[in-house]
Write a protein that holds these residues in place. Structure first.
Motif, PDB file in Angstrom:
ATOM      1  N   SER A 182      -8.583   1.857  -7.741  1.00  0.00           N
ATOM      2  CA  SER A 182      -7.224   2.184  -7.328  1.00  0.00           C
ATOM      3  C   SER A 182      -6.607   3.172  -8.296  1.00  0.00           C
ATOM      4  N   ALA A 183      -5.647   3.930  -7.808  1.00  0.00           N
ATOM      5  CA  ALA A 183      -4.984   4.922  -8.634  1.00  0.00           C
ATOM      6  C   ALA A 183      -4.254   4.246  -9.782  1.00  0.00           C
ATOM      7  N   ALA A 184      -4.056   4.991 -10.868  1.00  0.00           N
ATOM      8  CA  ALA A 184      -3.416   4.432 -12.054  1.00  0.00           C
ATOM      9  C   ALA A 184      -1.999   3.941 -11.751  1.00  0.00           C
ATOM     10  N   CYS A 185      -1.256   4.682 -10.931  1.00  0.00           N
ATOM     11  CA  CYS A 185       0.119   4.308 -10.574  1.00  0.00           C
ATOM     12  C   CYS A 185       0.280   4.371  -9.063  1.00  0.00           C
ATOM     13  N   PRO A 186      -0.349   3.446  -8.334  1.00  0.00           N
ATOM     14  CA  PRO A 186      -0.258   3.514  -6.879  1.00  0.00           C
ATOM     15  C   PRO A 186       1.151   3.246  -6.402  1.00  0.00           C
ATOM     16  N   GLY A 187       1.508   3.848  -5.295  1.00  0.00           N
ATOM     17  CA  GLY A 187       2.797   3.569  -4.696  1.00  0.00           C
ATOM     18  C   GLY A 187       2.785   2.203  -4.039  1.00  0.00           C
ATOM     19  N   GLU A 188       3.921   1.582  -3.987  1.00  0.00           N
ATOM     20  CA  GLU A 188       4.015   0.263  -3.388  1.00  0.00           C
ATOM     21  C   GLU A 188       4.500   0.379  -1.946  1.00  0.00           C
ATOM     22  N   PRO A 189       3.806  -0.257  -1.007  1.00  0.00           N
ATOM     23  CA  PRO A 189       4.272  -0.218   0.376  1.00  0.00           C
ATOM     24  C   PRO A 189       5.562  -1.005   0.523  1.00  0.00           C
ATOM     25  N   GLY A 190       6.375  -0.671   1.506  1.00  0.00           N
ATOM     26  CA  GLY A 190       7.601  -1.414   1.737  1.00  0.00           C
ATOM     27  C   GLY A 190       7.327  -2.848   2.129  1.00  0.00           C
ATOM     28  N   LEU A 191       6.203  -3.085   2.811  1.00  0.00           N
ATOM     29  CA  LEU A 191       5.788  -4.429   3.189  1.00  0.00           C
ATOM     30  C   LEU A 191       4.280  -4.488   3.116  1.00  0.00           C
ATOM     31  N   SER A 192       3.760  -5.516   2.477  1.00  0.00           N
ATOM     32  CA  SER A 192       2.318  -5.719   2.433  1.00  0.00           C
ATOM     33  C   SER A 192       2.015  -7.152   2.805  1.00  0.00           C
ATOM     34  N   VAL A 193       0.793  -7.378   3.225  1.00  0.00           N
ATOM     35  CA  VAL A 193       0.372  -8.722   3.608  1.00  0.00           C
ATOM     36  C   VAL A 193      -1.056  -8.922   3.135  1.00  0.00           C
ATOM     37  N   GLY A 209      11.252  -5.457   7.939  1.00  0.00           N
ATOM     38  CA  GLY A 209      12.290  -4.946   8.813  1.00  0.00           C
ATOM     39  C   GLY A 209      11.712  -4.038   9.874  1.00  0.00           C
ATOM     40  N   TRP A 210      12.603  -3.341  10.563  1.00  0.00           N
ATOM     41  CA  TRP A 210      12.177  -2.479  11.667  1.00  0.00           C
ATOM     42  C   TRP A 210      11.184  -1.425  11.209  1.00  0.00           C
ATOM     43  N   GLU A 211      11.401  -0.840  10.037  1.00  0.00           N
ATOM     44  CA  GLU A 211      10.561   0.259   9.565  1.00  0.00           C
ATOM     45  C   GLU A 211       9.138  -0.196   9.226  1.00  0.00           C
ATOM     46  N   ASN A 212       8.918  -1.499   9.085  1.00  0.00           N
ATOM     47  CA  ASN A 212       7.591  -2.028   8.765  1.00  0.00           C
ATOM     48  C   ASN A 212       7.057  -2.923   9.877  1.00  0.00           C
ATOM     49  N   ARG A 213       7.527  -2.696  11.085  1.00  0.00           N
ATOM     50  CA  ARG A 213       7.170  -3.587  12.181  1.00  0.00           C
ATOM     51  C   ARG A 213       5.674  -3.614  12.446  1.00  0.00           C
ATOM     52  N   LEU A 238       9.102 -12.212  -0.108  1.00  0.00           N
ATOM     53  CA  LEU A 238       9.874 -11.346   0.785  1.00  0.00           C
ATOM     54  C   LEU A 238      11.292 -11.161   0.247  1.00  0.00           C
ATOM     55  N   ASP A 239      11.733  -9.903   0.222  1.00  0.00           N
ATOM     56  CA  ASP A 239      13.119  -9.616  -0.150  1.00  0.00           C
ATOM     57  C   ASP A 239      14.033  -9.622   1.075  1.00  0.00           C
ATOM     58  N   HIS A 240      13.463  -9.329   2.229  1.00  0.00           N
ATOM     59  CA  HIS A 240      14.268  -9.190   3.449  1.00  0.00           C
ATOM     60  C   HIS A 240      13.419  -9.556   4.652  1.00  0.00           C
ATOM     61  N   LEU A 241      14.041 -10.211   5.602  1.00  0.00           N
ATOM     62  CA  LEU A 241      13.371 -10.581   6.856  1.00  0.00           C
ATOM     63  C   LEU A 241      14.387 -10.439   7.974  1.00  0.00           C
ATOM     64  N   ASP A 242      14.108  -9.558   8.941  1.00  0.00           N
ATOM     65  CA  ASP A 242      15.058  -9.400  10.036  1.00  0.00           C
ATOM     66  C   ASP A 242      14.633 -10.237  11.236  1.00  0.00           C
ATOM     67  N   VAL A 243      15.500 -10.296  12.234  1.00  0.00           N
ATOM     68  CA  VAL A 243      15.250 -11.165  13.374  1.00  0.00           C
ATOM     69  C   VAL A 243      14.031 -10.705  14.167  1.00  0.00           C
TER      70      VAL A 243
END
Length: 296
Positions: A182-193, A209-213, A238-243
């Motif tokens: 993996s890269a030395a400083c990989p970017g973090e996805p908004g949502l991972s599983v 949320g919607w952007e990570n549906r 999880l920091d946020h969970l939408d309906v």
């Protein structure tokens, strides 16, 4: 009966399904040669599913690395084929068909007298316009519990950073409990599983949320397909969970073959508020206390 946590390939299930990332041909060759050599030395059958490379290039690279690949191919210990003949053998990518292929391949290797099976799959096809490619994340999540915890198999999913967009790579690689290159400083996805290292289940991290549906949808598909009677969904990171995300999870829980409720652990405060407002979304789930670990 196959081993469940340890196998002829060595290590636990969490170790034996790895995402391998690389940015150069030299890095690819290094990962390839070391992995194949270890398998041949352990008297395992080794399979390679090529996509961006060709089978001929794979064997030439092994020869350049000091491995007698032609001899291994002749005796059937090394099998080099393509993604088109494995992952994409049908008219679309089908996780269930691929899981069945792993079980059959392990049986075939055992019938030929090998101590186990190890494989490399090039995964760049998953980001092209291919029917069913949107189910790749679901597949990566499912095979930890449905394949690697149950079979003497070790596999590396090869991800070429030059071919796989960075945001897609982070999400797909995060679905593995083992990761190298993996890269030395990989970017973090908004949502991972990721799958849980212990009990059957998954852990969501970040913002659902919607952007990570699409990530939530893949997690829900893996949840509904799990053959385990008891499944845990860890929401403590999880920091946020939408309906919408909760609806995906609730529907997946109701589609499961088992009648046992999905156990929800943790979760942001919004989870409890949403269940109060929409109690029907709690059907098929039960709230638990505490946090599961993923072994990461």
């Amino acid at each position: 009966m196959y081993a469940t946590s340890e196998s002829a390939s060595g290590g636990t299930a969490a170790d034996r399904h790895a995402a391998v990332e690389y940015s150069t041909d030299a890095e690819w060759a290094g990962h390839l040669v070391s992995f194949v050599r270890a398998g041949l030395d352990r008297d395992e059958q080794v399979r390679y599913f090529a996509d961006a490379t060709t089978p001929g290039r794979v064997t030439r690279t092994l020869v350049d690395g000091g491995i007698d690949a032609p001899a291994a191919v002749r005796r059937g210990q090394l099998v080099v084929t393509t993604a088109a003949e494995t992952y994409l053998a049908g008219d679309r990518f089908d996780p269930d068909a691929m899981i069945g292929l792993w079980w059959q391949s392990v049986r075939d290797a055992a019938a030929q007298g090998y101590r186990g099976l190890r494989a490399i799959g090039e995964m760049s096809w998953g980001t092209r316009e291919i029917a069913g490619a949107e189910r790749l994340l679901e597949y990566e999540l499912r095979i930890h519990h449905e394949v690697f915890e149950r079979l003497p198999l070790r596999a590396c999913c090869f991800y070429d950073r030059r071919r796989v967009p960075a945001d897609a790579l982070e999400v797909l690689a995060a679905a593995h409990l083992a990761r190298s290159g993996s890269a030395a400083c990989p970017g973090e996805p908004g949502l991972s599983v990721a799958p849980l290292a212990g009990p059957p289940g998954f852990r969501l991290s970040g913002s659902a949320g919607w952007e990570n549906r699409r990530v939530t949808a893949a997690a829900a598909a893996a949840l509904s397909a799990s053959p385990a009677e008891d499944v845990t969904l860890d929401l403590s990171a999880l920091d946020h969970l939408d309906v919408g995300a909760l609806t995906d999870i609730a529907r997946a829980a109701l589609r499961r073959p088992s009648d046992t409720p999905v156990r929800l652990l943790g979760g942001p405060p919004a989870l409890h508020r949403l269940l109060e407002l929409f109690p029907e979304l709690g059907a098929g789930t039960e709230l638990g206390a505490g946090t599961e670990t993923t072994g990461r």
